[in-house]
Design a protein around this motif. Structure first.
Motif, PDB file in Angstrom:
ATOM      1  N   TYR A  86      -8.950  -3.545   8.210  1.00  0.00           N
ATOM      2  CA  TYR A  86      -9.109  -4.380   6.656  1.00  0.00           C
ATOM      3  C   TYR A  86     -10.135  -5.053   7.791  1.00  0.00           C
ATOM      4  O   TYR A  86     -10.507  -5.123   8.339  1.00  0.00           O
ATOM      5  CB  TYR A  86      -7.443  -5.061   6.899  1.00  0.00           C
ATOM      6  N   TYR A  87     -11.061  -5.865   6.339  1.00  0.00           N
ATOM      7  CA  TYR A  87     -11.809  -6.763   7.037  1.00  0.00           C
ATOM      8  C   TYR A  87     -10.907  -8.135   7.180  1.00  0.00           C
ATOM      9  O   TYR A  87     -10.383  -8.970   6.609  1.00  0.00           O
ATOM     10  CB  TYR A  87     -12.406  -6.799   5.740  1.00  0.00           C
ATOM     11  N   THR A  88     -11.987  -9.116   7.737  1.00  0.00           N
ATOM     12  CA  THR A  88     -11.381 -10.602   8.344  1.00  0.00           C
ATOM     13  C   THR A  88     -12.626 -11.727   8.232  1.00  0.00           C
ATOM     14  O   THR A  88     -12.437 -12.321   8.146  1.00  0.00           O
ATOM     15  CB  THR A  88     -10.854 -10.922   9.332  1.00  0.00           C
ATOM     16  N   ILE A  89     -13.585 -10.823   7.605  1.00  0.00           N
ATOM     17  CA  ILE A  89     -14.968 -11.269   6.747  1.00  0.00           C
ATOM     18  C   ILE A  89     -15.430 -10.678   5.597  1.00  0.00           C
ATOM     19  O   ILE A  89     -15.294 -10.136   5.777  1.00  0.00           O
ATOM     20  CB  ILE A  89     -16.277 -11.669   7.405  1.00  0.00           C
ATOM     21  N   LEU A 108       0.764  -1.039  -0.170  1.00  0.00           N
ATOM     22  CA  LEU A 108      -0.037  -0.067  -0.358  1.00  0.00           C
ATOM     23  C   LEU A 108       1.058   1.335  -0.341  1.00  0.00           C
ATOM     24  O   LEU A 108       0.687   2.171  -0.844  1.00  0.00           O
ATOM     25  CB  LEU A 108      -0.617  -0.132   1.771  1.00  0.00           C
ATOM     26  N   SER A 109       1.459   1.445   0.726  1.00  0.00           N
ATOM     27  CA  SER A 109       2.766   2.330   1.080  1.00  0.00           C
ATOM     28  C   SER A 109       3.613   3.013  -0.267  1.00  0.00           C
ATOM     29  O   SER A 109       3.235   3.876  -0.896  1.00  0.00           O
ATOM     30  CB  SER A 109       3.781   2.029   2.334  1.00  0.00           C
ATOM     31  N   ASN A 110       3.944   1.765  -0.895  1.00  0.00           N
ATOM     32  CA  ASN A 110       4.653   1.527  -2.370  1.00  0.00           C
ATOM     33  C   ASN A 110       3.650   2.177  -3.697  1.00  0.00           C
ATOM     34  O   ASN A 110       4.514   2.672  -4.031  1.00  0.00           O
ATOM     35  CB  ASN A 110       5.376  -0.226  -2.849  1.00  0.00           C
ATOM     36  N   GLN A 111       2.770   1.274  -3.441  1.00  0.00           N
ATOM     37  CA  GLN A 111       2.168   1.922  -4.399  1.00  0.00           C
ATOM     38  C   GLN A 111       1.221   3.498  -4.310  1.00  0.00           C
ATOM     39  O   GLN A 111       0.100   3.056  -4.831  1.00  0.00           O
ATOM     40  CB  GLN A 111       0.895   0.942  -5.052  1.00  0.00           C
ATOM     41  N   ASN A 112       0.886   3.744  -3.074  1.00  0.00           N
ATOM     42  CA  ASN A 112       0.456   4.953  -2.372  1.00  0.00           C
ATOM     43  C   ASN A 112      -1.388   5.080  -2.793  1.00  0.00           C
ATOM     44  O   ASN A 112      -1.525   5.746  -2.626  1.00  0.00           O
ATOM     45  CB  ASN A 112       0.900   6.653  -3.493  1.00  0.00           C
ATOM     46  N   ILE A 113      -1.791   3.602  -2.087  1.00  0.00           N
ATOM     47  CA  ILE A 113      -2.858   3.448  -1.781  1.00  0.00           C
ATOM     48  C   ILE A 113      -3.568   4.070  -0.721  1.00  0.00           C
ATOM     49  O   ILE A 113      -2.978   3.435   0.204  1.00  0.00           O
ATOM     50  CB  ILE A 113      -3.177   1.908  -1.880  1.00  0.00           C
ATOM     51  N   GLN A 114      -4.492   4.544  -0.705  1.00  0.00           N
ATOM     52  CA  GLN A 114      -5.407   5.045   0.463  1.00  0.00           C
ATOM     53  C   GLN A 114      -6.468   4.088   0.933  1.00  0.00           C
ATOM     54  O   GLN A 114      -7.440   3.145   0.455  1.00  0.00           O
ATOM     55  CB  GLN A 114      -5.900   6.370  -0.059  1.00  0.00           C
ATOM     56  N   ILE A 115      -6.520   3.897   2.196  1.00  0.00           N
ATOM     57  CA  ILE A 115      -7.412   2.723   2.916  1.00  0.00           C
ATOM     58  C   ILE A 115      -8.965   3.265   2.519  1.00  0.00           C
ATOM     59  O   ILE A 115      -8.616   4.330   3.353  1.00  0.00           O
ATOM     60  CB  ILE A 115      -6.578   2.011   3.427  1.00  0.00           C
ATOM     61  N   VAL A 116     -10.078   2.876   2.562  1.00  0.00           N
ATOM     62  CA  VAL A 116     -11.157   2.982   2.611  1.00  0.00           C
ATOM     63  C   VAL A 116     -12.053   2.448   3.397  1.00  0.00           C
ATOM     64  O   VAL A 116     -11.578   1.461   4.230  1.00  0.00           O
ATOM     65  CB  VAL A 116     -12.082   3.050   1.666  1.00  0.00           C
ATOM     66  N   ARG A 117     -12.749   3.508   4.520  1.00  0.00           N
ATOM     67  CA  ARG A 117     -13.348   2.034   5.557  1.00  0.00           C
ATOM     68  C   ARG A 117     -14.927   2.463   5.677  1.00  0.00           C
ATOM     69  O   ARG A 117     -15.338   3.316   6.265  1.00  0.00           O
ATOM     70  CB  ARG A 117     -12.445   2.761   7.570  1.00  0.00           C
ATOM     71  N   LEU A 118     -15.558   1.439   5.075  1.00  0.00           N
ATOM     72  CA  LEU A 118     -16.707   1.794   5.280  1.00  0.00           C
ATOM     73  C   LEU A 118     -17.442   1.785   6.221  1.00  0.00           C
ATOM     74  O   LEU A 118     -18.650   2.201   6.401  1.00  0.00           O
ATOM     75  CB  LEU A 118     -17.243   0.269   4.254  1.00  0.00           C
ATOM     76  N   ASN A 119     -16.518   0.764   7.391  1.00  0.00           N
ATOM     77  CA  ASN A 119     -17.928   0.350   8.158  1.00  0.00           C
ATOM     78  C   ASN A 119     -16.838   1.614   9.941  1.00  0.00           C
ATOM     79  O   ASN A 119     -16.133   1.023  10.296  1.00  0.00           O
ATOM     80  CB  ASN A 119     -18.532  -0.364   8.975  1.00  0.00           C
ATOM     81  N   PRO A 120     -17.772   2.493  10.450  1.00  0.00           N
ATOM     82  CA  PRO A 120     -17.019   3.363  11.166  1.00  0.00           C
ATOM     83  C   PRO A 120     -16.853   2.665  12.450  1.00  0.00           C
ATOM     84  O   PRO A 120     -16.225   2.510  13.239  1.00  0.00           O
ATOM     85  CB  PRO A 120     -17.618   4.741  11.751  1.00  0.00           C
ATOM     86  N   PHE A 121     -18.197   1.627  12.075  1.00  0.00           N
ATOM     87  CA  PHE A 121     -17.525   0.712  13.711  1.00  0.00           C
ATOM     88  C   PHE A 121     -16.671  -0.905  13.812  1.00  0.00           C
ATOM     89  O   PHE A 121     -16.261  -1.114  14.723  1.00  0.00           O
ATOM     90  CB  PHE A 121     -19.001   0.222  14.189  1.00  0.00           C
TER      91      PHE A 121
END
Length: 116
Positions: free
Chosen positions: A51-54, A33-46
């Motif tokens: 990251y997702y595990t399910i 993510l850092s090397n490719q300059n990708i921002q993580i989106v958090r869909l669920n604030p809770f």
């Protein structure tokens, strides 16, 4: 680019413990993510992690948001293959929300068939 990533917290990779496997996946993905300059989106604030595990929970959240994202990132086919082969239709729907599916650690396993 904006993306979402998945970590399998129920699998042991390369003979590592589950905790070590989670750490391996997370470190590898974060480096990518850092090397490719990708921002993580958090869909669920809770949700507890960024990251997702399910995969089912990710699909549920994606359907609520009803918009697409640049990329979905996961460590290896091994980390997601149970979901892919058990729920092929849901995998196709999940993939449809992203422009690109990125596997950080490429595997050369001749016993694993690529699904679509």
């Amino acid at each position: 680019m904006k993306g979402i990533y998945y970590i399998n917290d129920r699998i042991s990779l390369n003979g590592l413990s589950k905790d070590e496997s989670i750490s391996l996946q997370e470190q590898s993905i974060k480096k990518y993510l850092s090397n490719q300059n990708i921002q993580i989106v958090r869909l669920n604030p809770f949700q507890l992690n960024e990251y997702y595990t399910i995969p089912h929970a990710l699909l549920y959240d994606l359907k609520k948001v009803k918009s697409g994202f640049d990329c979905f990132i996961y460590y290896s086919l091994q980390s997601l293959e149970d979901f892919i082969y058990t729920y092929p239709a849901k995998w196709l729907i999940l993939k449809s929300f992203f422009k690109e599916i990125i596997i950080v650690e490429k595997q050369n396993d001749l016993n694993v068939q690529k699904v679509l």
